[in-house]
Scaffold this motif. Structure first.
Motif, PDB file in Angstrom:
ATOM      1  N   HIS A 163      26.021  18.878 -35.717  1.00 51.52           N
ATOM      2  CA  HIS A 163      26.248  20.327 -35.806  1.00 51.52           C
ATOM      3  C   HIS A 163      25.680  20.960 -37.074  1.00 51.52           C
ATOM      4  N   ARG A 165      23.324  22.957 -39.262  1.00 50.71           N
ATOM      5  CA  ARG A 165      22.391  24.027 -38.943  1.00 50.71           C
ATOM      6  C   ARG A 165      21.389  24.204 -40.080  1.00 50.71           C
ATOM      7  N   THR A 204      13.132  21.107 -32.700  1.00 61.40           N
ATOM      8  CA  THR A 204      14.200  22.061 -33.058  1.00 61.40           C
ATOM      9  C   THR A 204      13.657  23.419 -33.475  1.00 61.40           C
ATOM     10  N   TYR A 209      19.695  24.211 -35.081  1.00 58.78           N
ATOM     11  CA  TYR A 209      20.158  22.925 -35.593  1.00 58.78           C
ATOM     12  C   TYR A 209      19.057  22.178 -36.344  1.00 58.78           C
TER      13      TYR A 209
END
Length: 319
Positions: A163, A165, A204, A209
């Motif tokens: 998780h 970021r 990504t 993320y």
């Protein structure tokens, strides 16, 4: 939480309601714990529900015996399920669904000390030096890189790593809140960390993320509710964790590493590597050796951030 006859009588219904609330509140890790406990207890009862008022010491002793003698789990796993059930029961008492009967007084709900799962620095160096030229599949390479990143980030859990970021990385530091404890951590960003992130940047580019584990959740749930998005993230997280676990196990066996290679090993190994590099106990706080996480947090609060960052850099340089 609305009270109704079905919820007040049924343990299964009450736990499902708690699970839904945890999901709604974004407490994914805790929700997983409750869901796993409910599934285990349902298997014990062959799917037959039970009234909350029927939960007594004999029922819990029978469940504990089932876990140890039939499922054959260790005492800490048995204790884990029983603690979740105890928390559920206590919430039901608070809601007035039943009176407190102390049904968990004769079962073990403690935490037994377990053998540390650290691997030596030589094995860590070997893992780091593995490359695609050594016939690593893309899945194995991702598993290797995930293990190293967990190690580099001082034993970060996979749920927190997944998780992370891009916005969490600012001014040379990565900052995040531990999902398990709510503790806020800030870690100096090192070049070895950036190398791994750069490797997966193409996967990504369109997502917030740092790593590709949850990348598809924004696309799959962009027209859904917040709860739909969380459900989708949970599915992606579970799938990614399963794949990483599978390929790490294969990788460890291929390299001849004793014991099962898991992401949790990275956490133990960081603490052990810190100790072996003569870093003071006050800096590393021997997190994995404490009887409770409270003690660890007390140690960490007294350490200057720069000391911890220097310690982490020294550990990474030793590989």
């Amino acid at each position: 939480m609305a009270r109704n006859k079905k919820t007040s009588e049924s343990l299964f219904s009450f736990m499902n309601l708690l699970i839904a609330l945890l999901l709604k509140n974004g407490q994914l890790r805790t929700m997983q714990h409750y869901k796993a406990t409910l599934n285990s207890y349902m298997r014990f009862r062959d799917g037959k529900d039970i009234s909350i008022k029927e939960i007594d010491a004999q029922e819990m002793q029978s469940y504990e015996a089932y876990l140890k003698n039939v499922v054959k789990v260790c005492s800490n796993t048995s204790s884990f399920y029983l603690r979740i059930l105890r928390a559920t029961y206590n919430k039901a008492v608070e809601k007035g669904f039943t009176q407190q009967q102390n049904p968990f007084k004769n079962v073990y709900t403690g935490i037994a000390k377990t053998k540390k799962r650290a691997i030596p620095t030589e094995s860590l160096s070997s893992i780091k030096q593995l490359s695609s030229t050594q016939k690593l599949t893309p899945q194995q390479e991702l598993a290797r890189d995930t293990f190293l990143m967990c190690f580099y980030l001082r034993g970060i859990s996979f749920i927190d790593l997944a998780h992370l970021r891009k916005s969490d990385l600012k001014d040379g530091y990565i900052s995040y809140t531990r999902s398990k404890t709510g503790q806020r951590l800030s870690i100096r960003w090192e070049k070895e960390m950036q190398k791994i992130v750069d490797k997966y940047q193409a996967q990504t580019t369109s997502y917030p993320y740092l790593f590709p584990f949850l990348a598809d959740s924004d696309t799959n749930s962009k027209n859904g509710t917040i709860q739909d998005k969380r459900q989708d993230e949970l599915r992606l997280y579970h799938n990614a964790e399963s794949r990483i676990t599978y390929h790490l196990k294969k990788l460890g066996a291929k390299m001849g590493i004793q014991g099962k290679l898991t992401l949790y090993v990275a956490r133990h190994s960081w603490a052990t590597a810190a100790r072996d590099n003569n870093i003071s106990i006050s800096v590393i706080s021997e997190a994995l050796g404490h009887d409770s996480e409270v003690t660890t947090q007390i140690y960490l609060r007294s350490i200057q951030s720069s000391e911890v960052d220097e310690a982490n850099a020294r550990i990474m340089a030793s590989l």
